[in-house]
Design an enzyme around this catalytic site. Structure first.
Site, PDB file in Angstrom:
ATOM      1  N   ARG A   1       0.685  -1.198   0.058  1.00  0.00           N
ATOM      2  CA  ARG A   1       0.037  -0.067  -0.173  1.00  0.00           C
ATOM      3  C   ARG A   1       0.782   1.365   0.038  1.00  0.00           C
ATOM      4  O   ARG A   1       0.228   2.455  -0.152  1.00  0.00           O
ATOM      5  CB  ARG A   1      -0.929  -0.142   0.984  1.00  0.00           C
ATOM      6  CG  ARG A   1      -1.948  -0.947   1.025  1.00  0.00           C
ATOM      7  CD  ARG A   1      -2.728  -1.326   2.297  1.00  0.00           C
ATOM      8  NE  ARG A   1      -1.992  -2.437   3.131  1.00  0.00           N
ATOM      9  CZ  ARG A   1      -2.419  -2.727   4.367  1.00  0.00           C
ATOM     10  NH1 ARG A   1      -3.569  -2.287   4.800  1.00  0.00           N
ATOM     11  NH2 ARG A   1      -1.852  -3.787   5.005  1.00  0.00           N
TER      12      ARG A   1
ATOM     13  N   LYS B   1       8.158  -0.859   3.271  1.00  0.00           N
ATOM     14  CA  LYS B   1       7.530   0.435   4.143  1.00  0.00           C
ATOM     15  C   LYS B   1       8.364   0.498   5.310  1.00  0.00           C
ATOM     16  O   LYS B   1       8.217   1.580   5.883  1.00  0.00           O
ATOM     17  CB  LYS B   1       6.204   0.295   4.414  1.00  0.00           C
ATOM     18  CG  LYS B   1       5.872  -0.876   5.388  1.00  0.00           C
ATOM     19  CD  LYS B   1       4.282  -0.976   5.582  1.00  0.00           C
ATOM     20  CE  LYS B   1       4.049  -2.121   6.572  1.00  0.00           C
ATOM     21  NZ  LYS B   1       2.591  -2.171   6.705  1.00  0.00           N
TER      22      LYS B   1
ATOM     23  N   GLN C   1      12.244 -14.855   7.000  1.00  0.00           N
ATOM     24  CA  GLN C   1      11.088 -15.410   6.496  1.00  0.00           C
ATOM     25  C   GLN C   1      11.170 -15.288   5.049  1.00  0.00           C
ATOM     26  O   GLN C   1      11.518 -14.285   4.395  1.00  0.00           O
ATOM     27  CB  GLN C   1       9.915 -14.637   7.093  1.00  0.00           C
ATOM     28  CG  GLN C   1       8.460 -15.231   6.558  1.00  0.00           C
ATOM     29  CD  GLN C   1       7.406 -14.196   6.656  1.00  0.00           C
ATOM     30  OE1 GLN C   1       7.575 -13.055   6.785  1.00  0.00           O
ATOM     31  NE2 GLN C   1       6.231 -14.707   6.583  1.00  0.00           N
TER      32      GLN C   1
ATOM     33  N   TYR D   1      32.121  32.020  -2.268  1.00  0.00           N
ATOM     34  CA  TYR D   1      32.250  30.620  -2.359  1.00  0.00           C
ATOM     35  C   TYR D   1      33.576  29.953  -1.784  1.00  0.00           C
ATOM     36  O   TYR D   1      34.653  30.604  -2.392  1.00  0.00           O
ATOM     37  CB  TYR D   1      31.897  30.089  -3.804  1.00  0.00           C
ATOM     38  CG  TYR D   1      32.136  28.415  -4.134  1.00  0.00           C
ATOM     39  CD1 TYR D   1      31.317  27.817  -3.108  1.00  0.00           C
ATOM     40  CD2 TYR D   1      33.227  27.962  -4.576  1.00  0.00           C
ATOM     41  CE1 TYR D   1      31.660  26.336  -3.168  1.00  0.00           C
ATOM     42  CE2 TYR D   1      33.268  26.725  -4.714  1.00  0.00           C
ATOM     43  CZ  TYR D   1      32.487  25.643  -3.979  1.00  0.00           C
ATOM     44  OH  TYR D   1      32.938  24.508  -3.895  1.00  0.00           O
TER      45      TYR D   1
ATOM     46  N   ASN E   1      40.022  37.841   7.088  1.00  0.00           N
ATOM     47  CA  ASN E   1      38.939  38.196   6.822  1.00  0.00           C
ATOM     48  C   ASN E   1      38.813  38.047   5.168  1.00  0.00           C
ATOM     49  O   ASN E   1      39.777  38.088   4.401  1.00  0.00           O
ATOM     50  CB  ASN E   1      39.010  39.753   6.970  1.00  0.00           C
ATOM     51  CG  ASN E   1      37.877  40.610   6.324  1.00  0.00           C
ATOM     52  OD1 ASN E   1      36.869  40.752   7.125  1.00  0.00           O
ATOM     53  ND2 ASN E   1      37.804  41.234   5.220  1.00  0.00           N
TER      54      ASN E   1
ATOM     55  N   ALA F   1      41.856  44.031  -3.379  1.00  0.00           N
ATOM     56  CA  ALA F   1      40.456  43.944  -4.206  1.00  0.00           C
ATOM     57  C   ALA F   1      40.676  43.335  -5.562  1.00  0.00           C
ATOM     58  O   ALA F   1      41.733  44.159  -6.304  1.00  0.00           O
ATOM     59  CB  ALA F   1      39.683  45.051  -3.888  1.00  0.00           C
TER      60      ALA F   1
HETATM   61  C1  UD1 Z   1      -2.002  -6.791  10.868  1.00  0.00           C
HETATM   62  C2  UD1 Z   1      -3.190  -7.441  11.588  1.00  0.00           C
HETATM   63  C3  UD1 Z   1      -4.366  -6.754  11.754  1.00  0.00           C
HETATM   64  C4  UD1 Z   1      -4.219  -5.323  12.571  1.00  0.00           C
HETATM   65  C5  UD1 Z   1      -2.925  -4.732  11.687  1.00  0.00           C
HETATM   66  C6  UD1 Z   1      -2.386  -3.497  12.878  1.00  0.00           C
HETATM   67  C7  UD1 Z   1      -2.713  -9.856  11.077  1.00  0.00           C
HETATM   68  C8  UD1 Z   1      -3.288 -10.800   9.904  1.00  0.00           C
HETATM   69  N1  UD1 Z   1      -3.580  -8.652  10.519  1.00  0.00           N
HETATM   70  O1  UD1 Z   1      -2.603  -6.386   9.625  1.00  0.00           O
HETATM   71  O2  UD1 Z   1      -5.288  -7.472  12.411  1.00  0.00           O
HETATM   72  O3  UD1 Z   1      -5.284  -4.794  12.619  1.00  0.00           O
HETATM   73  O4  UD1 Z   1      -1.857  -5.420  11.394  1.00  0.00           O
HETATM   74  O5  UD1 Z   1      -1.859  -2.624  12.005  1.00  0.00           O
HETATM   75  O6  UD1 Z   1      -1.771  -9.867  11.601  1.00  0.00           O
HETATM   76  N2  UD1 Z   1       4.874  -9.156   7.965  1.00  0.00           N
HETATM   77  C9  UD1 Z   1       5.808 -10.062   7.823  1.00  0.00           C
HETATM   78  N3  UD1 Z   1       5.728 -11.270   7.000  1.00  0.00           N
HETATM   79  C10 UD1 Z   1       4.475 -11.256   6.288  1.00  0.00           C
HETATM   80  C11 UD1 Z   1       3.429 -10.329   6.603  1.00  0.00           C
HETATM   81  C12 UD1 Z   1       3.644  -9.179   7.385  1.00  0.00           C
HETATM   82  O7  UD1 Z   1       7.022 -10.032   8.387  1.00  0.00           O
HETATM   83  O8  UD1 Z   1       4.561 -12.296   5.591  1.00  0.00           O
HETATM   84  C13 UD1 Z   1       4.984  -7.775   8.708  1.00  0.00           C
HETATM   85  C14 UD1 Z   1       4.769  -6.660   8.135  1.00  0.00           C
HETATM   86  O9  UD1 Z   1       6.221  -6.198   7.554  1.00  0.00           O
HETATM   87  C15 UD1 Z   1       4.379  -5.595   9.043  1.00  0.00           C
HETATM   88  C16 UD1 Z   1       3.552  -6.541   9.791  1.00  0.00           C
HETATM   89  O10 UD1 Z   1       4.095  -7.819   9.788  1.00  0.00           O
HETATM   90  O11 UD1 Z   1       5.486  -5.030   9.674  1.00  0.00           O
HETATM   91  C17 UD1 Z   1       2.165  -6.543   9.769  1.00  0.00           C
HETATM   92  O12 UD1 Z   1       1.961  -6.535   8.400  1.00  0.00           O
HETATM   93  P1  UD1 Z   1       0.633  -5.836   7.594  1.00  0.00           P
HETATM   94  O13 UD1 Z   1       0.791  -6.183   6.266  1.00  0.00           O
HETATM   95  O14 UD1 Z   1       1.126  -4.226   7.786  1.00  0.00           O
HETATM   96  O15 UD1 Z   1      -0.465  -6.183   8.359  1.00  0.00           O
HETATM   97  P2  UD1 Z   1      -1.976  -5.635   8.707  1.00  0.00           P
HETATM   98  O16 UD1 Z   1      -2.632  -5.831   6.925  1.00  0.00           O
HETATM   99  O17 UD1 Z   1      -1.713  -4.140   8.717  1.00  0.00           O
HETATM  100 MG    MG Z   2      -0.047  -3.068   8.893  1.00  0.00          MG
END
Ligand code: UD1
Ligand code: MG
Length: 545
Positions: free
Chosen positions: A92, A99, A152, A446, A457, A503
């Site tokens: 997003r 992000k 991961q 400069y 100076n 100068a």
């Molecule tokens: C998540 C929660 C949601 C909550 C929201 C709060 C879940 C399923 N949902 O949604 O309930 O309201 O946060 O902000 O947990 N990440 C990983 N590996 C992945 C996916 C995500 O490390 O495979 C990390 C992302 O980098 C991020 C965090 O997990 O830092 C949350 O992921 P994001 O995609 O922002 O989850 P939301 O859709 O916001």
């Molecule tokens: Mg989030």
């Protein structure tokens, strides 16, 4: 990663009918547990009712049968380990970059979360990386021994991210504080209050929630009629009724490690996003008859994940305001905090005054009694006590000593140094230049790749000609030198101690100590020339006598 788009969802329908819901007797106040002790700045809206919620509520806290169990002697000694989920990309954001790498108030998003865990005194932190793993690792700061990384490989959801860290957590016996990596505004005090809450409530899992007027995009906290959390439903999977719930999951959990990995392995990818949701753990534990405690946080802006650029800007605003408040508390005057942007790592000494429209960024450190004028931008720069910077100056990666005067409209480019009591004035640009103690360049100059000694100076219009089209060369101006206005110093060149440059001189050869260098064409005066040949003579048809 996610396919959903928070803001593009159609607006939810009107509230679901409440008529069918059985009336639930209010839990008598006496049965409600006392909220945890207030910590400085940590508000918790324990007794907030959720406006318009179709779900009957009572104060958040353990059930009557879920009272704090007597503390085991070593209860508080069990270590809490932080697990930060930072492997996602964050579609997003519409960015090439994860992000978590985006900078807000002077730090990458993920770094704020790491700093918050550190500030809360969490001894060990494991960060799950995956997307742009190397960059995220660097953003976290990979030299700290208290921080470890888990990998991961594929981004199959937040639950999968936690499972990827199982091996890293082997041997840990205690609670795991799980944090989404996209929570830059989270404060250490809130983490501490939440961890204390978890310890006091004896549930295997606690989560942090907040109430939003517009909860779109977030996982909704579904409570049963008794008011207990029964599960979390993701926005993409929710029914219209469920979407009407305004209490949201913030991505902050504290879980007894014994109730983490085994139950989480039962989570499936059977959902709208085809991911393993960490949030499924809540329902899994509830179905096993375990308790889930919920800590409702009153200051939503602090615990909302940053998923897009608008939320990044919101987080920035919250952080800048917080920094401004902290500086004012410590004795710094900000004439207009709303238009002042001071990054989190910046330090400023007492009695300094910051005028409106100023940005002080990155690794900048200002002493006491410093004044920063309207509209100035200072990045990665150290400034000594009592220095005054007038309006509209730009300073980057430089060092300024005590009692200096700068501006208006001065520019210090990287690797410039002003020793104490040096002055630069309007339209003076420095780059990789040292201006010695008490030296002045007050107008239009400069000064690049130059070493300028003490009490020199530098006249108006002086230019160091440091570039020959191929390479850069140095100019050395020793102590007590006087450079007359409109001088060009063609580098490499040295003007020795106490020398005087007339100068308009173009200095191409070194000038000996105490000598005068002058390279102008000698002046000639022609008597009566203007009367004969000047414009007046032509206009008036003078007879040239
Ligand atoms: C998540 C929660 C949601 C909550 C929201 C709060 C879940 C399923 N949902 O949604 O309930 O309201 O946060 O902000 O947990 N990440 C990983 N590996 C992945 C996916 C995500 O490390 O495979 C990390 C992302 O980098 C991020 C965090 O997990 O830092 C949350 O992921 P994001 O995609 O922002 O989850 P939301 O859709 O916001
Ligand atoms: Mg989030």
């Amino acid at each position: 990663m996610k396919k959903k788009s928070r803001r593009s969802r159609p607006s939810r329908r009107a509230k679901p009918a409440r008529a069918a819901a059985p009336v639930v007797p209010a839990v008598p106040r006496t049965a409600a547990p006392a909220p945890p002790p207030a910590r400085p700045g940590a508000t918790n809206a324990f007794h907030n009712a959720i406006p318009n919620s179709p779900y009957p509520l009572r104060p958040v806290g353990p059930l009557p049968d879920d009272r704090p169990r007597p503390r085991a002697n070593n209860h508080h000694k069990r270590e809490t380990l932080a697990l930060i989920l930072a492997a996602g990309l964050g579609k997003r954001m519409q960015s090439r970059w994860s992000k978590l790498l985006h900078s807000v108030a002077g730090r990458p998003v993920v770094r704020h979360v790491v700093e918050a865990t550190r500030g809360a005194g969490v001894a060990r932190t494991v960060v799950v990386v995956g997307n742009q793993a190397e960059e995220v690792r660097r953003a976290v700061g990979d030299h700290d021994k208290r921080i470890a990384f888990a990998f991961q490989k594929e981004q199959l959801g937040t639950g999968h991210a936690v499972l990827s860290a199982e091996r890293m957590l082997a041997g840990h016996d205690g609670d795991v504080l799980i944090l989404n990596g996209d929570l830059p505004a989270l404060r250490p005090e809130t983490i501490t209050a939440f961890v204390d809450y978890h310890r006091e409530h004896a549930a295997p899992l606690s989560l942090l929630t907040t109430v939003l007027a517009d909860p779109r995009g977030y996982g909704r906290v579904i409570r049963n009629y008794g008011g207990d959390v029964s599960r979390i439903i993701e926005d993409a999977d929710a029914t219209a009724d469920e979407r009407a719930t305004q209490e949201v999951n913030c991505g902050i959990y504290c879980v007894d490690i014994r109730s983490l990995f085994r139950p989480l392995r039962q989570a499936t990818r059977d959902n709208a996003q085809g991911e393993i949701y960490l949030t499924d753990l809540i329902e899994i534990l509830r179905k096993e008859g375990r308790k889930v405690a919920a800590y409702r946080h009153g200051e939503a802006h602090e615990v909302l994940g940053v998923n897009d650029r608008r939320e990044l800007a919101d987080a920035g605003r919250a952080l800048y305001r917080r920094k401004a408040d902290a500086l004012m508390r410590s004795g710094v005057t900000l004439m207009d905090p709303a238009t002042t942007y001071i990054d989190m790592p910046v330090t400023i000494g007492r009695d300094s005054v910051i005028e409106p429209g100023v940005m002080i960024l990155g690794d900048s450190h200002l002493g006491e009694d410093v004044r920063v004028g309207l509209g100035s931008r200072i990045a990665d720069t150290t400034i000594g006590d009592g220095t005054e910077i007038l309006a509209y100056c730009v300073l980057g990666s430089s060092k300024v000593g005590r009692g200096c005067k700068i501006g208006p409209f001065s520019h210090m480019r990287p690797d410039s140094v002003m020793d104490e009591e040096a002055h630069i004035g309007n339209f003076v640009e420095m780059k990789k230049t040292r201006l010695g103690r008490g030296s002045k360049a007050n107008h239009l100059a400069y000064l690049g790749d130059a070493e300028i000694g003490r009490d020199a100076n530098i006249g108006a219009g002086t230019i160091t000609c440091n570039y020959d089209g191929v390479a850069k060369h140095r100019t050395v101006i020793e102590d007590e030198v006087f450079i007359g206005s409109d001088t060009q110093l063609v580098a490499p060149v040295r003007v020795r101690r106490g020398a005087f440059v007339g100068a308009g001189t173009t200095v191409t050869k070194d000038v000996p100590a105490h000598a005068l260098a002058i390279s102008r064409v000698r002046q000639e005066n022609k008597d009566g020339w203007a009367r004969k040949h000047g414009p007046l003579a032509k206009r008036d048809g003078h007879n040239n006598k």
